[in-house]
Write a protein that holds these residues in place. Structure first.
Motif, PDB file in Angstrom:
ATOM      1  N   ALA A  30       0.827  -1.263  -0.209  1.00 24.11           N
ATOM      2  CA  ALA A  30      -0.005  -0.030   0.035  1.00 24.11           C
ATOM      3  C   ALA A  30       0.877   1.207  -0.135  1.00 24.11           C
ATOM      4  N   ASP A  31       0.373   2.363  -0.333  1.00 28.39           N
ATOM      5  CA  ASP A  31       1.124   3.837  -0.244  1.00 28.39           C
ATOM      6  C   ASP A  31       1.614   3.746   1.080  1.00 28.39           C
ATOM      7  N   LEU A  32       0.949   3.634   2.111  1.00 26.95           N
ATOM      8  CA  LEU A  32       1.352   3.347   3.480  1.00 26.95           C
ATOM      9  C   LEU A  32       1.279   2.019   3.905  1.00 26.95           C
ATOM     10  N   PRO A  33       2.224   1.272   3.836  1.00 24.36           N
ATOM     11  CA  PRO A  33       2.031  -0.060   4.267  1.00 24.36           C
ATOM     12  C   PRO A  33       1.130  -0.311   5.712  1.00 24.36           C
ATOM     13  N   TRP A  34       0.559  -1.299   5.886  1.00 26.02           N
ATOM     14  CA  TRP A  34      -0.053  -1.622   6.942  1.00 26.02           C
ATOM     15  C   TRP A  34      -0.392  -2.954   7.551  1.00 26.02           C
TER      16      TRP A  34
END
Length: 757
Positions: A87-91
């Motif tokens: 993701a754009d900001l991994p989570w």
């Protein structure tokens, strides 16, 4: 006992399939949210910080570690249920555990009985067994990563900290892990495997049994030094536990017990109801902790967040901003997990005392991170949902800070101070440097001895300390030549051996030294403390006060009075001493309605009142002449948080930062408190620990460990910010000029301006 805090502007409404409803916390890798799955199950969702998400190496390692963590299955872990490393900001999302952190429980209710400690160890050992069988090593087992539930403890964040290796988090000088729980092999740069988690388990059991870590408290570098070179203090660990804890804490990883052995050994515990080795209905916990855990589990979870427009209509309190803040000379070192807390002068907060461990080969080299500063001006206006560090209140009244670069130097300069047209500070070569404020050129360099640290400037003399050489030195600011040198033996109490300087303050022609001393083997305690006063012009010793009890790191001097904090057997007291003679003027008890008193971490003095901030989030207003209480303000942080130096007092308002005790990379906050009544005027949550710099044009300026400079409207707290650095900017403000570490290996100077938005 609420475990979460409301969402802030800029927080996501959804991460993957999860609806975000509240914040649970923040750490070095990301923010953690309480969320609901599509099927209505509660989950804890960790979203990686933007600066880490930009690192391809981090993304690769994060993906591998998430895949490994998903293989972990055990009754005492919080399993990973979903993740998106791309993701754009991994989570990643784990099962939500409505539990109280071990550190919070011990801080609130004190030490545990042996039965409960054994039960804790049994559950943690079984959790580690499940983690290691999945070929995962936790590497960051600490009190905040252990949650307490009625049916046993839960280990969280397993394996994920490994992804931070070889990324910006470590290459900017941050060692993953917490002082006192990191094994010696990690501190000296060797490979860390399952035995490292066994070491942390032993430290956790000692912490639960005694209320402090087995290697004491104080500055991180001192704790880490003792981990590598000294034996643990297990005197207060119950006899039945001391032997197993000692084996877990063996310096040689090969001498520590295997986890399956610990599962069998610690599993033979008996609950309060007589059941053997069974976690049922909270009977394994101390009664007051069990009550907190039960109350937390009974709380309803928050609903989906309100819209931005609804929050923006909330009424805001107002105060009047006015003259510049009161200046107080203070000193501060790092933040211990338990024990003497720290507080003090602004630049010492960013102190990086690596020399003790560097001798053991322990620290990685600071890497140069470039490309974050725009050519001549760098300004970052807030945008909806666009920044991880956006503040929570409406920003209609906030002024946008802009920093226009004036010059960059050729190298770094840590926690610099301005004096006589020069910037003085420690360079990345370990030496003291003076740069011209006009253009950043080097004016002189002082070849200080190994392990020397810049402490402050007064009357044209720069002061450096050296724990390794046991000296304090005065350096002429104009020429860079040594004026005097004092050996610690001149102020070392009889029968002791000098250990380290915990804090040094330069004020009113005097250098005040807050030091720790070792006692001989066989003594009833391992250390004692003393505060000494040395003449700034000559280095002559004026006086020494020997402290039999534990002295807080924080040390402050204002209006001819020295303020210190001392933990005595029955209470923690804040002392006021005459700065010229060392005579005690008064002693103030810091006890409140909380079960345990807090220790001194920050001090400010204004208009006849001294404001003491402690490491439980309580601010005390005390009559500076008589030492009597005027009011107390409890920040009610819901966790272990301390007031950070400097506190700023201006026009009847006390402004202060709140930060983590166990880690400076946890979330923080800035509070504004009415100086007359002790009532909260506003508060703003910050992504990392804040450091206040003062007021400018009606705004409170503060920076954060995440690399931003914030301007908070002094009346409302509405905040805007601009990016300074990739990490801790270690900023120093002088009027409308700011000096800071740009994260590119250079010190930068910039002019600060605030504009209406």
């Amino acid at each position: 006992m609420q475990a979460y805090v409301p969402l802030q502007t800029g927080d996501p409404e959804r991460v993957g399939p999860y609806r975000i409803v509240a914040r649970l916390g923040s750490g070095g890798m990301g923010r953690v949210y309480l969320a609901g799955s599509p099927g209505g199950r509660a989950a804890a969702v960790k979203v990686v910080h933007e600066e880490l998400a930009e690192d391809p190496a981090f993304r690769r390692r994060f993906g591998r570690e998430v895949a490994a963590a998903q293989r972990v299955a055990g009754p005492f872990t919080a399993p990973v249920v979903a993740a998106d490393p791309d993701a754009d900001l991994p989570w990643l999302a784990t099962a939500y555990v409505p539990g109280v952190a071990l550190g919070t429980a011990v801080a609130a209710h004190g030490v545990w009985p042996e039965r409960s400690v054994r039960a804790l160890g049994s559950g943690l050992a079984e959790a580690l067994d499940a983690i290691h069988r999945a070929d995962v090593v936790h590497r960051d087992l600490k009190p905040s990563n252990v949650l307490l539930a009625p049916d046993g403890p839960r280990v969280i964040d397993f394996g994920i900290s490994v992804a931070a290796d070889d990324t910006k988090l470590t290459t900017t000088g941050v060692m993953v892990g917490s002082p006192g729980y990191l094994p010696p092999e990690q501190l000296v740069g060797r490979e860390v495997g399952p035995p490292g988690d066994v070491f942390a388990l032993g430290a956790l059991l000692a912490y639960a049994a005694t209320g402090t870590g087995p290697f004491g408290g104080g500055p991180a570098h001192g704790v880490n030094y003792r981990v590598v070179h000294e034996e643990p203090d297990l005197e207060r660990v119950p006899g039945g536990l001391a032997e197993v804890v000692a084996r877990c804490l063996a310096k040689d990883p090969r001498q520590r017990p295997e986890v399956p052995e610990l599962v069998g050994e610690l599993g033979r515990w008996e609950a309060a109801d007589g059941t053997r080795g069974t976690f049922t209905a909270g009977t394994w916990l101390p009664a007051p902790v069990a009550a907190d855990v039960t109350a937390l589990g009974a709380e309803p979870l928050p609903q989906v967040r309100p819209t931005n427009s609804a929050r923006a209509e909330a009424d805001l309190p107002t105060v009047t901003a006015g003259p510049a803040p009161t200046a107080v000379a203070t000193a501060r070192l790092g933040t211990p997990p338990a024990g003497p807390s720290s507080g003090g002068r602004p630049r010492a907060a960013a102190r990086r005392r690596t020399a003790v461990l560097a001798a053991a080969g322990a620290f990685v080299v600071l890497a140069v991170v470039g490309g974050l500063l725009l050519p001549r001006a760098f300004s970052d206006s807030s945008r909806p949902g666009g920044d991880a560090e956006n503040s929570g209140t409406p920003t209609a009244a906030a002024k946008q800070p802009t920093v226009r670069e004036l010059w960059p130097s050729d190298g770094e300069l840590q926690h610099p101070e301005v004096a006589r047209g020069k910037l003085v500070g420690e360079g990345d070569d370990g030496r003291l440097h003076a740069l011209t404020t006009a253009d950043g050129d080097t004016e002189w360099t002082y070849d200080s001895p190994d392990s020397a640290y810049f402490e402050g400037i007064g009357d044209g003399v720069a002061v450096v300390s050296s724990d390794a050489e046991h000296t304090i030195q005065g350096i002429d600011v104009d020429g860079g030549k040594r004026v005097w040198e004092v050996d610690a033996r001149t102020h070392t109490p009889s029968g002791t051996e000098f250990n380290l300087y915990m804090g040094v303050v330069v004020a009113d022609g005097t250098v005040y030294l807050n030091a720790m001393y070792d006692l001989p083997e066989g003594a009833d305690r391992s250390a004692m403390y003393a505060v000494s006063a040395v003449d700034l012009a000559t280095g002559r010793l004026k006086w020494t006060n020997r402290i039999e009890n534990i002295l807080s790191d924080a040390l402050a001097v204002a209006d001819g009075v020295v303020y210190v904090g001392v933990r005595e057997p029955d209470d923690t007291y804040f002392h006021a001493w005459d700065a010229e003679t060392g005579d005690q003027l008064w002693r103030y008890s810091s006890r409140t309605s909380r079960p345990y008193p807090g220790e001194l971490s920050a001090v400010a003095v204004s208009d006849g009142t001294v404001y003491f901030g402690d490491d439980r989030g309580v601010l005390h207003a005390v009559d500076a002449r008589r030492g009597t209480r005027r009011w107390i303000y409890d920040a009610d942080t819901g966790g272990v948080r301390q007031w950070l130096d400097p506190l700023v007092v201006a026009d009847g308002v006390v402004y202060g930062g709140i930060g983590g005790v166990t880690s400076e990379y946890e979330s923080g906050a800035v509070h504004a408190v009415d100086a007359d009544s002790g009532k909260r005027l506003w508060s703003e949550q910050t992504e990392r620990d804040p450091e206040l710099h003062g007021l400018l044009d009606g705004s409170v300026l503060f920076s954060t460990k995440a690399g931003a400079l914030h301007a908070a409207d002094a009346r409302t707290g509405a905040t805007a910010k601009t990016r300074l650095s990739s990490g801790d900017p270690d900023a120093a403000l002088d009027g409308d000029r700011i000096y800071f570490d740009g994260g590119d290996g250079r010190l930068h100077a910039g002019g600060v301006s605030l504009t209406e938005r």
